[in-house]
Design a protein around this motif. Structure first.
Motif, mmCIF file in Angstrom:
data_model
loop_
_atom_site.group_PDB
_atom_site.id
_atom_site.type_symbol
_atom_site.label_atom_id
_atom_site.label_comp_id
_atom_site.label_asym_id
_atom_site.label_seq_id
_atom_site.Cartn_x
_atom_site.Cartn_y
_atom_site.Cartn_z
ATOM 1 N N LYS A 1 48.929 42.189 34.499
ATOM 2 C CA LYS A 1 48.447 42.481 33.146
ATOM 3 C C LYS A 1 46.977 42.086 32.924
ATOM 4 O O LYS A 1 46.483 42.234 31.795
ATOM 5 N N GLU A 2 46.284 41.636 33.953
ATOM 6 C CA GLU A 2 44.861 41.349 33.765
ATOM 7 C C GLU A 2 44.139 42.644 33.381
ATOM 8 O O GLU A 2 44.259 43.655 34.067
ATOM 9 N N GLU A 3 43.408 42.594 32.280
ATOM 10 C CA GLU A 3 42.707 43.766 31.729
ATOM 11 C C GLU A 3 43.655 44.930 31.444
ATOM 12 O O GLU A 3 43.227 46.073 31.303
ATOM 13 N N GLY A 4 44.972 44.614 31.378
ATOM 14 C CA GLY A 4 45.962 45.633 31.045
ATOM 15 C C GLY A 4 46.612 46.314 32.229
ATOM 16 O O GLY A 4 47.540 47.118 32.047
ATOM 17 N N TYR A 5 46.177 46.002 33.448
ATOM 18 C CA TYR A 5 46.734 46.647 34.641
ATOM 19 C C TYR A 5 48.048 45.991 35.061
ATOM 20 O O TYR A 5 48.164 44.764 35.050
ATOM 21 N N PRO A 6 49.038 46.787 35.486
ATOM 22 C CA PRO A 6 50.304 46.209 35.945
ATOM 23 C C PRO A 6 50.205 45.685 37.375
ATOM 24 O O PRO A 6 49.423 46.163 38.195
ATOM 25 N N GLY A 7 51.025 44.685 37.681
ATOM 26 C CA GLY A 7 51.145 44.167 39.042
ATOM 27 C C GLY A 7 50.111 43.111 39.388
ATOM 28 O O GLY A 7 48.973 43.141 38.928
ATOM 29 N N THR A 8 50.565 42.152 40.207
ATOM 30 C CA THR A 8 49.642 41.164 40.774
ATOM 31 C C THR A 8 49.015 41.790 42.014
ATOM 32 O O THR A 8 49.719 42.205 42.936
ATOM 33 N N LEU A 9 47.693 41.858 42.016
ATOM 34 C CA LEU A 9 46.965 42.555 43.076
ATOM 35 C C LEU A 9 46.120 41.556 43.866
ATOM 36 O O LEU A 9 45.336 40.804 43.292
ATOM 37 N N THR A 10 46.291 41.558 45.174
ATOM 38 C CA THR A 10 45.477 40.712 46.052
ATOM 39 C C THR A 10 44.487 41.605 46.800
ATOM 40 O O THR A 10 44.893 42.527 47.522
ATOM 41 N N THR A 11 43.206 41.335 46.600
ATOM 42 C CA THR A 11 42.145 42.180 47.149
ATOM 43 C C THR A 11 41.251 41.373 48.079
ATOM 44 O O THR A 11 40.851 40.253 47.756
ATOM 45 N N LYS A 12 40.930 41.973 49.218
ATOM 46 C CA LYS A 12 40.013 41.355 50.178
ATOM 47 C C LYS A 12 38.857 42.311 50.444
ATOM 48 O O LYS A 12 39.067 43.454 50.858
ATOM 49 N N VAL A 13 37.648 41.843 50.179
ATOM 50 C CA VAL A 13 36.427 42.612 50.435
ATOM 51 C C VAL A 13 35.666 41.936 51.563
ATOM 52 O O VAL A 13 35.398 40.732 51.497
ATOM 53 N N THR A 14 35.308 42.687 52.597
ATOM 54 C CA THR A 14 34.593 42.126 53.743
ATOM 55 C C THR A 14 33.259 42.831 53.935
ATOM 56 O O THR A 14 33.206 44.070 54.012
ATOM 57 N N TYR A 15 32.198 42.039 53.984
ATOM 58 C CA TYR A 15 30.866 42.544 54.323
ATOM 59 C C TYR A 15 30.560 42.152 55.770
ATOM 60 O O TYR A 15 30.695 40.984 56.143
ATOM 61 N N THR A 16 30.112 43.122 56.572
ATOM 62 C CA THR A 16 29.741 42.871 57.960
ATOM 63 C C THR A 16 28.380 43.496 58.225
ATOM 64 O O THR A 16 28.146 44.663 57.874
ATOM 65 N N LEU A 17 27.471 42.729 58.833
ATOM 66 C CA LEU A 17 26.168 43.263 59.232
ATOM 67 C C LEU A 17 26.149 43.390 60.746
ATOM 68 O O LEU A 17 26.303 42.395 61.458
ATOM 69 N N THR A 18 25.957 44.610 61.251
ATOM 70 C CA THR A 18 26.016 44.857 62.688
ATOM 71 C C THR A 18 24.621 44.910 63.304
ATOM 72 O O THR A 18 23.617 45.062 62.602
ATOM 73 N N GLU A 19 24.588 44.829 64.630
ATOM 74 C CA GLU A 19 23.317 44.957 65.334
ATOM 75 C C GLU A 19 22.840 46.405 65.375
ATOM 76 O O GLU A 19 21.715 46.688 65.788
#
Length: 380
Positions: free
Chosen positions: A168-186
């Motif tokens: 219900k955070e901001e009205g959205y249903p369900g507990t959501l687990t989010t992972k964002v990954t930043y990678t800098l390559t050669e």
């Protein structure tokens, strides 16, 4: 045109200067204080550097790309993003989502209303283009204004950020687990990758929202940049910038960027979509293809800097900085003027939950939402 190699010597000089000034540490991934939020949380910024001198600075506040430093055709390194010098700016009401990881639903939802499995949900209406209220970028306190848990990975030259959004955070249903990954390559790629899981059916469209200006002057117009979009259709909108549901061909219109074209060449053309958006602020439908495919190419003709964006999502929102007005004081006090940067957000279609013919935005328990966005930098 042949792409010139980026200079390792510049990389060494830049890193040495950073070490001398205390802006980096001897570790491969430096961590610095980035100020405090209004409720006293201490934000951090993490720095990824590669052998060619590229440097990405990312904060755990909003999983935000704070700056991206890349060389021009002469090897001169400069930051090519709009943003702020500390977390206070990113937490402010005036922040137009600079560099943010946006969610749960990036872009707009009509009237802040959607139905899922026969139940109607109401979200905050925090935006009103054309005087018509809608839900934008996750609501009043979206993912861009949350503190994420950071996990640096020296071996991969990456930083992962995790946020658990309660039911219900901001009205959205369900507990959501989010992972964002930043990678800098050669290979001079900044990868932004998302995975998310839910414990109940929900909707989401998590996007990256950096503002780009590839020149050496962050307050110069973006209109001279050359843009190519791998898209032959776009989504026309109503006056509230909500898609009508139609997919229109770009051929013969100012929306055609299938060939390299200066952004400002047709931005003031008498065309309904441009009139409603105050310029470019629309979703383009990418040409069909499997996996991660090219979405956009942006070039600054003066510096020679080039950015190519690839993604596994079906659309890209191109926004030409129409609402920048010189009132927001950013890095080093620069007040970013009208159309001094553009955003290229790979994503699902805007308002997808309210259009049965659009790609689904529903995530169910047991499924994993994924979004890959790769920024590749070069100079020519």
């Amino acid at each position: 045109m042949k792409t010139k190699p980026l200079m390792t010597l510049m990389a060494s000089a830049a890193l040495a200067a950073a070490l001398q000034t205390g802006t980096a540490s001897a570790e491969k991934i430096a961590m610095e204080a980035f100020g405090k939020t209004a409720d006293g949380q201490e934000a951090k910024v993490y720095t990824l550097t590669n052998k060619n001198g590229l440097r990405a600075r990312i904060s755990d506040f909003g999983a935000t790309l704070v700056s991206m430093e890349v060389p021009d055709k002469a090897g001169k390194i400069a930051d090519v993003t709009h943003g702020f010098d500390s977390v206070e700016g990113y937490a402010s009401a005036g922040n137009p989502y600079f560099g943010a990881s946006v969610g749960r639903f990036g872009n707009r939802i009509a009237k802040g209303i959607f139905s899922l499995n026969g139940k109607e949900y109401t979200l905050a209406t925090n935006n009103e283009p054309g005087g018509i209220p809608c839900h934008l970028h996750g609501g009043k306190v979206g993912f861009n204004k949350k503190m994420w848990k950071a996990e640096p990975d020296e071996a991969k030259n990456a930083v992962a950020f995790t946020y658990v959004s309660p039911d219900k955070e901001e009205g959205y249903p369900g507990t959501l687990t989010t992972k964002v990954t930043y990678t800098l390559t050669e290979a001079n790629e900044l990868k932004w990758e998302v995975e998310a899981k839910t414990d109940a059916p929900t909707i989401l469209n998590i996007v990256h929202h950096s503002y780009w200006n590839l020149s050496d002057d962050q307050n110069s117009s973006i209109n001279d940049h050359i843009l190519t979009l791998n898209a032959d259709k776009f989504l026309p909108t109503d006056a509230g910038l909500i898609p009508t549901g139609k997919l229109e061909p770009v051929a013969g219109t100012p929306m055609d960027f299938t060939k390299p074209t200066p952004i400002g060449q047709r931005v003031d053309a008498k065309f309904e979509a441009l009139k409603l958006g105050g310029g470019y602020d629309h979703a383009w439908i990418l040409k069909p293809g499997s996996g991660v495919k090219l979405a956009a190419r942006l070039k600054d003709p003066k510096s020679g800097r080039v950015m190519e964006i690839s993604t596994d999502k079906p659309a890209v929102q191109f926004y030409g900085g129409n609402f920048l007005d010189g009132t927001v004081a950013g890095k080093k006090g620069v007040k970013y003027a009208y159309r001094t940067a553009c955003a290229l957000e790979t994503e699902n279609y805007p308002d997808a939950p309210n259009h049965k013919d659009f790609p689904t935005a529903v995530l169910n328990p047991g499924e994993t939402y994924k979004h890959v966005m790769i920024h590749k930098f070069s100079a020519e």
